[in-house]
Design an enzyme around this catalytic site. Sequence first.
Site, PDB file in Angstrom:
ATOM      1  CG  ASP A  68     -79.234 -89.854 -42.150  1.00 31.64           C
ATOM      2  OD1 ASP A  68     -78.672 -89.123 -42.967  1.00 31.64           O
ATOM      3  OD2 ASP A  68     -78.763 -90.959 -41.789  1.00 31.64           O
ATOM      4  CG  ASP A  70     -80.832 -94.670 -44.248  1.00 31.61           C
ATOM      5  OD1 ASP A  70     -81.413 -93.611 -44.518  1.00 31.61           O
ATOM      6  OD2 ASP A  70     -79.592 -94.790 -44.247  1.00 31.61           O
ATOM      7  CG  ASP A 152     -71.233 -99.817 -47.407  1.00 34.36           C
ATOM      8  OD1 ASP A 152     -72.007-100.292 -46.548  1.00 34.36           O
ATOM      9  OD2 ASP A 152     -70.860 -98.629 -47.387  1.00 34.36           O
TER      10      ASP A 152
HETATM   11  P1  ATP Z   1     -74.210 -91.880 -42.422  1.00 32.59           P
HETATM   12  O1  ATP Z   1     -74.263 -91.826 -40.942  1.00 32.59           O
HETATM   13  O2  ATP Z   1     -73.036 -91.169 -43.009  1.00 32.59           O
HETATM   14  O3  ATP Z   1     -75.512 -91.529 -43.111  1.00 32.59           O
HETATM   15  P2  ATP Z   1     -74.785 -94.516 -43.379  1.00 32.59           P
HETATM   16  O4  ATP Z   1     -74.134 -95.830 -43.049  1.00 32.59           O
HETATM   17  O5  ATP Z   1     -76.224 -94.366 -43.050  1.00 32.59           O
HETATM   18  O6  ATP Z   1     -73.899 -93.415 -42.716  1.00 32.59           O
HETATM   19  P3  ATP Z   1     -75.512 -93.855 -46.070  1.00 32.59           P
HETATM   20  O7  ATP Z   1     -74.648 -93.275 -47.129  1.00 32.59           O
HETATM   21  O8  ATP Z   1     -76.633 -93.041 -45.532  1.00 32.59           O
HETATM   22  O9  ATP Z   1     -74.521 -94.297 -44.917  1.00 32.59           O
HETATM   23  O10 ATP Z   1     -76.066 -95.232 -46.620  1.00 32.59           O
HETATM   24  C1  ATP Z   1     -77.052 -95.990 -45.930  1.00 32.59           C
HETATM   25  C2  ATP Z   1     -76.727 -97.463 -46.023  1.00 32.59           C
HETATM   26  O11 ATP Z   1     -76.821 -97.896 -47.383  1.00 32.59           O
HETATM   27  C3  ATP Z   1     -75.328 -97.845 -45.585  1.00 32.59           C
HETATM   28  O12 ATP Z   1     -75.254 -98.059 -44.207  1.00 32.59           O
HETATM   29  C4  ATP Z   1     -75.080 -99.116 -46.370  1.00 32.59           C
HETATM   30  O13 ATP Z   1     -75.668-100.220 -45.739  1.00 32.59           O
HETATM   31  C5  ATP Z   1     -75.823 -98.862 -47.660  1.00 32.59           C
HETATM   32  N1  ATP Z   1     -74.934 -98.294 -48.702  1.00 32.59           N
HETATM   33  C6  ATP Z   1     -74.676 -96.994 -48.934  1.00 32.59           C
HETATM   34  N2  ATP Z   1     -73.848 -96.835 -49.971  1.00 32.59           N
HETATM   35  C7  ATP Z   1     -73.564 -98.068 -50.427  1.00 32.59           C
HETATM   36  C8  ATP Z   1     -72.761 -98.576 -51.493  1.00 32.59           C
HETATM   37  N3  ATP Z   1     -72.075 -97.767 -52.279  1.00 32.59           N
HETATM   38  N4  ATP Z   1     -72.718 -99.918 -51.661  1.00 32.59           N
HETATM   39  C9  ATP Z   1     -73.427-100.741 -50.865  1.00 32.59           C
HETATM   40  N5  ATP Z   1     -74.179-100.333 -49.841  1.00 32.59           N
HETATM   41  C10 ATP Z   1     -74.263 -99.014 -49.619  1.00 32.59           C
HETATM   42 MG    MG Z   2     -77.431 -92.653 -43.556  1.00 32.30          MG
END
Ligand code: ATP
Ligand code: MG
Length: 444
Positions: A68, A70, A152
């Site tokens: 996905d 973002d 994060d």
């Molecule tokens: P995945 O491949 O599992 O989707 P991801 O890194 O995209 O991994 P997400 O949970 O989709 O993780 O979150 C998107 C982004 O938002 C993260 O990469 C991070 O930068 C930010 N993020 C998510 N959760 C938090 C949090 N609890 N605190 C701070 N930043 C966060």
């Molecule tokens: Mg993600």
Amino acid sequence: MLDCAPVETPPQGRNRLNVIPRDQHCISRKNISDSALKVMSRLRAKGFQAYLVGGAVRDLLLGGHPKDFDVATDATPDAVRELFRNSRIIGRRFRIVHVRFGREIIEVTTFRGHHDSDEAAQGAGHSRQSASGLLLRDNVFGTLEEDAVRRDLTVNALYYDAGNFEVFDHVGGLEDLQAKKIRVIGDPTQRYTEDPVRMLRVIRFAARLDFQVERETERAIAGCAGLLREIPGARLFDEFLKLFMSGYAEATLEKLLAYDLLRYLFPEAGERMVEEEVALAVVRAAMRNTDQRIAQDKPVTPAFILAALLWPVVQADALQRQEHGEPPMVAMHEAGQDAIGDVVQHIAIPRRFSQPMREIWEFQLRLQNRRGRRAAELVDHRRFRAAYDFLLLREQAGEDTGDLGAFWTGFQALSLEERLQQAGSGGGGRQRKRPRRRRAGPER
Ligand code: ATP
Ligand code: MG
């Protein structure tokens, strides 16, 4: 090793905006979803900034194929909402916009700004923290640099500009990606206090990427772990799904145990796993099984993993109840009920999963019965497959079931007729009612 490492190492130093030009990284637009590219180019055309951010940039730099995408922008959620007909604003804690293209959703977030010192903003209800420092709401908007330090992990805070193909790194994320390090941005204790789920995210990404957890990031966990008790059960369940249903459950389990965090998801089961080798073995086997199924694109259900996680607790309780004179099936039913009742105080397991969990447990008793019509017909029950797999798991983990697994492996390969015969139920299939003979009339 970074699959598409920059040709030159970027200037060192955190908290400096490093811009990596297109010829020094190998992110290619080809690997980015068309929908994400569309969203970003529309935002740019309207004069806003728009970057790919988070997991997608991290995974692209590691040579993977993100699932996905973002997008981060300086446009407010309302402005984004107005630009895309196919969009809606979701969330309260963080207001974000979902832009939908068929089955694909592009998540668009507005740059977060600083929240802690901004009392005016807090007063206005944009950002709110609990007495203990937990971030309840965070809707103060800011710049890319501010947004980066609100994320994060350093490896999750890289931005890709699909307009001029540059990567922006404000927190040393690229360096950590190359060194395979999971590092919380800023002071780990403060960041875990704001949001304790970040500890689980550290574990999840360390397991999934096979990265090392940086020393300070690691050290702060012990002191903050108890804060996970403040997290609502529904959010913990969401996190549970990401931890265990992404294809890295076994590695995640080991890390959760190593950091003593499992107890905050499953208090009693977590403790038992630390104390009893068999309890851990059955859970480990379930995790491995799930990982293998995901790798083979086979369907998986959280009910199975959850059933395994709680099995040692349920089994011990059921045995105790039997010793106190309860019939086995009643004992198993009550033990299952109690185990689920206890665990949902911490983690909100939806009923659509807790019901099959109970059935899997109760089926373990029914599988002990190898004789009679009931046994022969059990194979056709809709829960048979899961219960049988669960039985094999228990055996794999070293439980002595009296070779039940081998019995059911052979037995289910037979036809119903053969099963009825072997089970000593007379054979001949279900006794069909014979059509009533017409009363013999006079011969014509
Ligand atoms: P995945 O491949 O599992 O989707 P991801 O890194 O995209 O991994 P997400 O949970 O989709 O993780 O979150 C998107 C982004 O938002 C993260 O990469 C991070 O930068 C930010 N993020 C998510 N959760 C938090 C949090 N609890 N605190 C701070 N930043 C966060
Ligand atoms: Mg993600």
